[in-house]
Design a protein around this motif. Structure first.
Motif, PDB file in Angstrom:
ATOM      1  N   GLU A  77      10.365  34.630  71.774  1.00  0.00           N
ATOM      2  CA  GLU A  77      10.865  33.793  72.642  1.00  0.00           C
ATOM      3  C   GLU A  77      11.189  32.930  73.294  1.00  0.00           C
ATOM      4  O   GLU A  77      12.296  32.345  72.670  1.00  0.00           O
ATOM      5  CB  GLU A  77      11.026  35.492  73.577  1.00  0.00           C
ATOM      6  CG  GLU A  77      12.492  35.225  74.269  1.00  0.00           C
ATOM      7  CD  GLU A  77      13.684  35.734  73.541  1.00  0.00           C
ATOM      8  OE1 GLU A  77      15.160  35.104  73.613  1.00  0.00           O
ATOM      9  OE2 GLU A  77      13.680  36.656  72.664  1.00  0.00           O
ATOM     10  N   VAL A  78      10.184  32.609  73.564  1.00  0.00           N
ATOM     11  CA  VAL A  78      10.047  30.973  74.281  1.00  0.00           C
ATOM     12  C   VAL A  78      10.535  29.719  72.677  1.00  0.00           C
ATOM     13  O   VAL A  78      11.140  29.156  72.967  1.00  0.00           O
ATOM     14  CB  VAL A  78       9.100  30.912  74.701  1.00  0.00           C
ATOM     15  CG1 VAL A  78       8.697  29.118  75.275  1.00  0.00           C
ATOM     16  CG2 VAL A  78       9.153  31.256  76.305  1.00  0.00           C
ATOM     17  N   ASN A  79       9.687  30.482  71.896  1.00  0.00           N
ATOM     18  CA  ASN A  79       9.873  29.622  70.420  1.00  0.00           C
ATOM     19  C   ASN A  79      11.878  28.989  69.956  1.00  0.00           C
ATOM     20  O   ASN A  79      11.393  28.817  69.442  1.00  0.00           O
ATOM     21  CB  ASN A  79       9.282  30.061  69.606  1.00  0.00           C
ATOM     22  CG  ASN A  79       7.473  29.965  70.211  1.00  0.00           C
ATOM     23  OD1 ASN A  79       7.247  28.316  70.678  1.00  0.00           O
ATOM     24  ND2 ASN A  79       6.312  30.780  70.069  1.00  0.00           N
ATOM     25  N   ARG A  80      11.559  31.339  70.195  1.00  0.00           N
ATOM     26  CA  ARG A  80      13.107  31.363  69.219  1.00  0.00           C
ATOM     27  C   ARG A  80      14.283  30.319  70.201  1.00  0.00           C
ATOM     28  O   ARG A  80      15.113  30.117  69.615  1.00  0.00           O
ATOM     29  CB  ARG A  80      13.366  32.486  70.207  1.00  0.00           C
ATOM     30  CG  ARG A  80      14.811  32.949  68.904  1.00  0.00           C
ATOM     31  CD  ARG A  80      15.400  34.347  69.293  1.00  0.00           C
ATOM     32  NE  ARG A  80      15.601  34.620  70.404  1.00  0.00           N
ATOM     33  CZ  ARG A  80      16.334  34.389  71.203  1.00  0.00           C
ATOM     34  NH1 ARG A  80      17.650  33.868  70.801  1.00  0.00           N
ATOM     35  NH2 ARG A  80      16.865  34.787  72.397  1.00  0.00           N
ATOM     36  N   ILE A  81      13.755  30.626  71.495  1.00  0.00           N
ATOM     37  CA  ILE A  81      15.018  29.536  72.395  1.00  0.00           C
ATOM     38  C   ILE A  81      14.866  27.830  71.949  1.00  0.00           C
ATOM     39  O   ILE A  81      15.809  27.605  71.554  1.00  0.00           O
ATOM     40  CB  ILE A  81      14.944  29.930  74.108  1.00  0.00           C
ATOM     41  CG1 ILE A  81      14.887  31.367  73.852  1.00  0.00           C
ATOM     42  CG2 ILE A  81      15.561  28.933  74.317  1.00  0.00           C
ATOM     43  CD1 ILE A  81      14.701  31.910  75.472  1.00  0.00           C
ATOM     44  N   LYS A  82      13.521  28.074  72.190  1.00  0.00           N
ATOM     45  CA  LYS A  82      13.391  26.204  71.638  1.00  0.00           C
ATOM     46  C   LYS A  82      14.312  25.892  70.725  1.00  0.00           C
ATOM     47  O   LYS A  82      14.929  24.747  69.998  1.00  0.00           O
ATOM     48  CB  LYS A  82      11.536  26.176  71.530  1.00  0.00           C
ATOM     49  CG  LYS A  82      11.385  25.987  72.690  1.00  0.00           C
ATOM     50  CD  LYS A  82       9.908  25.241  72.742  1.00  0.00           C
ATOM     51  CE  LYS A  82       9.046  25.267  73.772  1.00  0.00           C
ATOM     52  NZ  LYS A  82       7.353  25.019  73.771  1.00  0.00           N
ATOM     53  N   ASN A  83      13.625  26.587  69.271  1.00  0.00           N
ATOM     54  CA  ASN A  83      14.446  26.404  68.299  1.00  0.00           C
ATOM     55  C   ASN A  83      16.317  26.598  68.043  1.00  0.00           C
ATOM     56  O   ASN A  83      16.492  25.805  67.800  1.00  0.00           O
ATOM     57  CB  ASN A  83      13.974  27.528  66.591  1.00  0.00           C
ATOM     58  CG  ASN A  83      12.706  27.459  66.950  1.00  0.00           C
ATOM     59  OD1 ASN A  83      12.011  25.626  66.654  1.00  0.00           O
ATOM     60  ND2 ASN A  83      11.971  28.350  66.201  1.00  0.00           N
ATOM     61  N   GLN A  84      16.330  27.273  68.653  1.00  0.00           N
ATOM     62  CA  GLN A  84      17.969  27.284  68.837  1.00  0.00           C
ATOM     63  C   GLN A  84      18.606  26.359  69.483  1.00  0.00           C
ATOM     64  O   GLN A  84      19.638  25.700  68.950  1.00  0.00           O
ATOM     65  CB  GLN A  84      18.099  28.013  69.400  1.00  0.00           C
ATOM     66  CG  GLN A  84      20.121  29.581  70.037  1.00  0.00           C
ATOM     67  CD  GLN A  84      19.824  30.508  70.873  1.00  0.00           C
ATOM     68  OE1 GLN A  84      19.072  30.568  71.459  1.00  0.00           O
ATOM     69  NE2 GLN A  84      21.005  30.896  70.876  1.00  0.00           N
ATOM     70  N   ASN A  85      17.898  26.329  70.602  1.00  0.00           N
ATOM     71  CA  ASN A  85      18.476  24.921  71.524  1.00  0.00           C
ATOM     72  C   ASN A  85      18.080  23.521  70.902  1.00  0.00           C
ATOM     73  O   ASN A  85      18.616  22.247  70.951  1.00  0.00           O
ATOM     74  CB  ASN A  85      17.731  24.463  72.443  1.00  0.00           C
ATOM     75  CG  ASN A  85      18.371  26.194  73.319  1.00  0.00           C
ATOM     76  OD1 ASN A  85      19.243  26.131  73.368  1.00  0.00           O
ATOM     77  ND2 ASN A  85      17.663  26.353  74.738  1.00  0.00           N
TER      78      ASN A  85
END
Length: 89
Positions: A77-85
């Motif tokens: 989830e942290v990686n997904r948010i980083k990639n999204q941002n």
């Protein structure tokens, strides 16, 4: 090299799930048509039983490819948010 092998295996598993879901959809549409057209002798539609049992199997396939633990993984989830941002700023 190991990461690319893991990504390839994950991609193959995702494609296999999509094929499984497509076959599930097509076969169950066919079963529904057969049930509605040719089975007038009873008021019970057997199509729902076949779709439900196979649907449980499809759900199991989905949970297997997401590996349930990974599905609720904080790291993912942290990686997904980083990639999204990353594209936001």
């Amino acid at each position: 090299m190991e990461d690319s092998t893991k990504l390839r295996e994950e991609a193959v598993a995702n494609i296999a799930f999509r094929i499984h879901a497509l076959i599930y959809l097509l076969v169950n549409i066919g079963l529904l048509v057969i049930d509605l057209m040719f089975d007038n002798s009873s008021s019970i539609n057997w199509f729902y039983y076949a779709a439900t049992v196979w649907g449980v199997g499809l759900l199991g396939h989905f949970l297997f490819i997401t590996r349930t633990v990974g599905f609720f993984s904080i790291e993912k989830e942290v990686n997904r948010i980083k990639n999204q941002n990353k594209y936001r700023y």
